[in-house]
Design an enzyme around this catalytic site. Structure first.
Site, PDB file in Angstrom:
ATOM      1  CG  ASP A 184      -2.015 -35.862  73.976  1.00 50.71           C
ATOM      2  OD1 ASP A 184      -2.698 -35.580  72.974  1.00 50.71           O
ATOM      3  OD2 ASP A 184      -1.907 -35.105  74.960  1.00 50.71           O
ATOM      4  CD  GLU A 288      -4.559 -36.006  69.510  1.00 52.49           C
ATOM      5  OE1 GLU A 288      -5.723 -35.692  69.774  1.00 52.49           O
ATOM      6  OE2 GLU A 288      -3.573 -35.405  69.947  1.00 52.49           O
ATOM      7  CG  ASP A 369      -0.886 -33.981  78.662  1.00 52.33           C
ATOM      8  OD1 ASP A 369      -1.823 -33.399  78.079  1.00 52.33           O
ATOM      9  OD2 ASP A 369       0.004 -33.390  79.296  1.00 52.33           O
TER      10      ASP A 369
END
Ligand SMILES: [Zn+2]
Length: 384
Positions: A184, A288, A369
């Site tokens: 992340d 991501e 997170d």
């Protein structure tokens, strides 16, 4: 290890004309040299054929006679010689029994040239090529850190231009670790891994501050110089000063650039260190797609993200995974910060200041997170 990287090229009209000439010049040199070698061969079958070095020497008088040859990337003409030399060698080599080299016509040969001069990566989508100058390309990221051995520019029958690089890659595949990780991207931390490891954001604030200071000095000094120049002009003084006669604003500009460069290089070094470590430690890395996350809505957040050099981080991961035989999976960020990674319950969006939370359903306590990183890894397992 040698690797191939192929990029699209987007030459402008002028460059397309230049390329047309350069492709033609390669054929021209091949045919000229071949005609000459044929002649020698006809006169005396026992004459040793001309080696590459001798052929290269002949390029100079040819360029003098046919000035359009000067428009070529000169290394490409030498490569034509090398290829012709090889073709001729093959012809004489009894074990290969190759055919005698043939003339090249526009119809029978590909529109291309191969060079080995210096190619510079100018930006994410620009290269600087000999004779052609700045030329637009598809993403140049893969070329970072690659040692370019040679390149072939070609016009495919589709009407599209490409450049293929043969590059020397320093290291070979890294040993497999059988480990996977989700990452992340954060603000305070550059990267938070699904196993709980965190990497800080690079702190370049000292040099950033210095750069800003000198930027201000630069603007102020330049403004003052401009005013004095204008004053001289309005007063019609005998020897009006010009902007260049004020050296201190130029000095400020240089100092500012030095600080900016320093912070840029250190950040890059740091990102190299982190990404290399990641690629070494994990076989599968999931991140991501931040583009889809649309961070632009939040100005402050967007700025921090750019400070964290997220783009560079991703690009480095992309090519390092490719080179070192690891896998990078890009997942859609939808719901990664909303879902409980333990039971899958979606408890909706949480404000950014909520760093930890407990799932209403399964009661597991989460670090915001790390939970997102685990979700990213889970998503990657589904797609990849
Ligand atoms: Zn839960």
């Amino acid at each position: 290890m040698l690797a191939g990287i192929k990029l699209r090229l987007y030459p402008n009209k002028k460059q397309q004309g230049q390329l047309f000439q350069m492709f033609g010049n390669d054929r021209f040199i091949w045919n000229q040299m071949l005609a000459m070698m044929n002649e020698r061969y006809k006169n005396n079958h026992h004459l040793p054929f001309l080696g590459k070095y001798k052929l290269d020497i002949l390029l100079k008088p040819l360029k003098h006679q046919y000035s359009f040859l000067k428009n070529s990337d000169s290394s490409s003409l030498q490569i034509v010689n090398a290829n012709l030399n090889q073709a001729w060698k093959n012809f004489f080599d009894k074990s290969i029994r190759a055919r005698k080299p043939k003339f090249h016509s526009r119809k029978s040969t590909k529109n291309s040239y191969t060079g080995k001069s210096t190619v510079r990566v100018i930006g994410r989508r620009y290269l600087k090529l000999p004779k052609l100058g700045y030329i637009k390309t598809s993403k140049t990221g893969l070329l970072k850190d690659a040692k370019i051995k040679r390149y072939t520019v070609s016009l495919e029958p589709t009407g599209k231009y490409y450049i293929s690089f043969q590059v020397e890659v320093e290291k070979k595949e890294l040993p497999k670790t059988n480990k996977e990780v989700g990452i992340d991207i954060g603000l305070a931390d550059l990267a938070i891994l699904s196993n709980g490891i965190k990497y800080d954001t690079f702190d370049g604030s000292y040099f950033d501050k210095k750069a800003t200071e000198w930027q201000k000095k630069f603007s102020r000094r330049r403004h003052l110089a401009q005013r004095l120049v204008l004053q001289d002009k309005n007063k019609k003084v005998l020897n009006p000063r010009n902007l260049e006669s004020f050296s201190n604003w130029q000095k400020a500009k240089i100092v500012k650039a030095r600080y900016q460069n320093k912070v840029k290089n250190q950040r890059k070094d740091y990102l190299h260190k982190v990404t290399t470590e990641l690629v070494k430690n994990y076989d599968v890395i999931a991140i991501e797609d931040l583009k889809a996350k649309n961070l632009q809505k939040n100005h402050h957040l967007a700025k921090s993200i750019s400070n964290a050099s997220w783009r560079m981080f991703r690009m480095m991961l992309e090519y390092k995974c490719e080179w070192y035989g690891k896998k990078l999976i890009i997942v859609n960020p939808k719901n990664t910060s909303r879902i409980c990674s333990n039971c899958g319950f979606n408890s909706g969006e949480k404000p950014l200041n909520i760093r930890e939370w407990t799932c209403q359903k399964c009661k597991v306590h989460h670090d915001r997170d790390i939970n997102a990183a685990v979700n990213i890894l889970n998503k990657a397992k589904l797609t990849g």
